[in-house]
Design an enzyme around this catalytic site. Structure first.
Site, PDB file in Angstrom:
ATOM      1  CG  ASP A 138       6.369  -0.448   3.604  1.00  0.00           C
ATOM      2  OD1 ASP A 138       5.843  -1.512   3.999  1.00  0.00           O
ATOM      3  OD2 ASP A 138       5.816   0.290   2.749  1.00  0.00           O
ATOM      4  CG  ASP A 154      10.546  -0.630  -5.116  1.00  0.00           C
ATOM      5  OD1 ASP A 154      10.274  -1.756  -4.640  1.00  0.00           O
ATOM      6  OD2 ASP A 154      10.270  -0.292  -6.283  1.00  0.00           O
ATOM      7  CG  ASP A 186       2.589  -8.859   6.176  1.00  0.00           C
ATOM      8  OD1 ASP A 186       1.981  -9.753   5.569  1.00  0.00           O
ATOM      9  OD2 ASP A 186       2.049  -8.126   7.023  1.00  0.00           O
ATOM     10  CE  LYS A 234       0.184 -10.037   2.603  1.00  0.00           C
ATOM     11  NZ  LYS A 234      -0.307  -9.356   3.796  1.00  0.00           N
TER      12      LYS A 234
HETATM   13  C1  LIG Z   1       0.203  -5.707   4.662  1.00  0.00           C
HETATM   14  S1  LIG Z   1       1.272  -4.340   4.699  1.00  0.00           S
HETATM   15  C2  LIG Z   1       2.466  -4.826   5.900  1.00  0.00           C
HETATM   16  C3  LIG Z   1       1.969  -4.770   7.317  1.00  0.00           C
HETATM   17  C4  LIG Z   1       3.092  -4.931   8.318  1.00  0.00           C
HETATM   18  N1  LIG Z   1       3.601  -6.303   8.332  1.00  0.00           N
HETATM   19  C5  LIG Z   1       2.679  -4.566   9.706  1.00  0.00           C
HETATM   20  O1  LIG Z   1       2.726  -5.422  10.584  1.00  0.00           O
HETATM   21  O2  LIG Z   1       2.356  -3.408   9.966  1.00  0.00           O
HETATM   22  C6  LIG Z   1       2.140  -4.530   3.184  1.00  0.00           C
HETATM   23  C7  LIG Z   1       3.199  -3.484   2.953  1.00  0.00           C
HETATM   24  O3  LIG Z   1       3.963  -3.852   1.797  1.00  0.00           O
HETATM   25  C8  LIG Z   1       4.505  -2.646   1.295  1.00  0.00           C
HETATM   26  N2  LIG Z   1       5.086  -2.826  -0.047  1.00  0.00           N
HETATM   27  C9  LIG Z   1       4.462  -3.147  -1.193  1.00  0.00           C
HETATM   28  N3  LIG Z   1       5.336  -3.206  -2.215  1.00  0.00           N
HETATM   29  C10 LIG Z   1       6.558  -2.914  -1.678  1.00  0.00           C
HETATM   30  C11 LIG Z   1       7.865  -2.805  -2.225  1.00  0.00           C
HETATM   31  N4  LIG Z   1       8.092  -3.021  -3.534  1.00  0.00           N
HETATM   32  N5  LIG Z   1       8.888  -2.475  -1.419  1.00  0.00           N
HETATM   33  C12 LIG Z   1       8.668  -2.255  -0.098  1.00  0.00           C
HETATM   34  N6  LIG Z   1       7.445  -2.348   0.482  1.00  0.00           N
HETATM   35  C13 LIG Z   1       6.400  -2.668  -0.298  1.00  0.00           C
HETATM   36  C14 LIG Z   1       3.315  -1.698   1.327  1.00  0.00           C
HETATM   37  O4  LIG Z   1       3.734  -0.354   1.275  1.00  0.00           O
HETATM   38  C15 LIG Z   1       2.661  -2.087   2.661  1.00  0.00           C
HETATM   39  O5  LIG Z   1       3.041  -1.198   3.684  1.00  0.00           O
END
Ligand SMILES: C[S@@+](CC[C@H](N)C(=O)[O-])C[C@H]1O[C@@H](n2cnc3c(N)ncnc32)[C@H](O)[C@@H]1O
Length: 287
Positions: A138, A154, A186, A234
């Protein structure tokens, strides 16, 4: 206070009340408190696995990759299913966080470094109970979780895939286990509110996760189960996502199921594709 400021304050108070009332009546949030998960999303994953063949419980699962994992509910749920237990942890730690020390040498915070090269830390020692590893990726920091190696990176950065391989090799899962049995995504990017932009960004993530899965997921025949090789992805509803499903997912998996979990708020545009039985039309080697 001006009339306008009073109105704003009242509106805020009303929406706070609504939010509080929704939080207090939300069964998933109550359950989270009981089970000590970092997020209510953990129940989505458990619900999906239980309804679709208990794919997290299979004894042959050795590697789970959790993309967009913060704050860590899915990783926690997966690690517990894979035999990790809070009490069995010997040494807390995490992988790839760039920690900043203050003048006295104490940890002052951490920062994002897309390469994460210079700050590898020793992670959890393997539990005698844990039979598999979860690699969690993440942009945000994930608090330590038994059985989970967190990578603050990222996912869309070109070097992140190599870092994930590095974690797998480093934690003893060698060549035979450099691929995952289960890939979870997700990932949700920050919505701008501009529909065209948000739809494009969400589709771009779906394609990137699919490309990653194509190279890094074990096939059903390698695993020896017809529904082995699982991708849970997702997505956000919009017209082009079905074309993506037809073109990329359907030809390469035995089953592709659209899922809107009960624990997902009904007003949300999010849904999942559960893809089981990975049999790709062509397989690339990533070495
Ligand atoms: C809905 S949350 C995930 C919740 C997680 N599945 C949980 O159970 O706690 C979505 C996550 O996607 C991450 N995210 C968004 N773009 C991203 C990227 N390019 N690389 C890594 N993570 C990313 C965000 O930082 C966020 O923490």
């Amino acid at each position: 206070m001006s009339f306008r400021a009073t109105l704003v304050a009242l509106a805020q108070r009303k929406s706070s009340k609504e939010w509080l009332s929704r939080q207090s009546s939300d069964p998933w949030i109550k359950q989270r408190a009981q089970n000590d998960f970092y997020s209510r999303s953990a129940f989505k994953l458990l619900e999906i696995s239980e309804n679709y063949g208990n794919f997290l419980d299979k004894q042959d699962v050795g590697v789970v990759i959790d993309l967009g994992a913060a704050p860590g509910g899915w990783s926690q749920a997966a690690a517990r299913k894979l035999g990790w237990d809070v009490d069995s942890v010997k040494k807390p730690g995490s992988y790839g966080l760039k920690q900043e020390l203050d003048k006295k040498g104490k940890v002052a915070g951490d920062s994002y470094d897309p390469l994460n090269i210079d700050d590898l830390e020793k992670g959890y020692e393997h539990s005698p109970d844990g039979r598999a590893i979860v690699v969690a990726v993440d942009l945000l920091t994930i608090k330590p979780i038994p059985g989970v190696q967190s990578l603050k990176a990222d996912f869309l950065h070109p070097l992140t895939e190599g870092l994930i391989h590095d974690v797998l090799v480093r934690f003893g899962f060698g060549f035979g286990r450099r691929k995952a049995d289960i890939i979870l995504s997700d990932i949700a990017m920050n919505m701008t509110g501009v529909a065209v932009h948000d739809d494009e960004a969400s589709l771009r993530i779906c394609h990137a996760v699919w490309e990653f899965a194509r190279k890094n997921l074990r096939t059903a025949s390698e695993i020896g189960r017809t529904r082995g090789g699982v991708l849970l992805l997702k997505h956000f509803t919009h017209p082009d996502v079905d074309a993506f499903r037809q073109k990329c997912l359907v030809p390469n998996f035995r089953d592709v199921t659209y899922i809107k979990p009960r624990s997902s708020r009904s007003e949300s545009k999010e849904a999942y594709y559960l893809c089981r039985g990975f049999e790709p039309e062509t397989i690339d080697n990533f070495d």
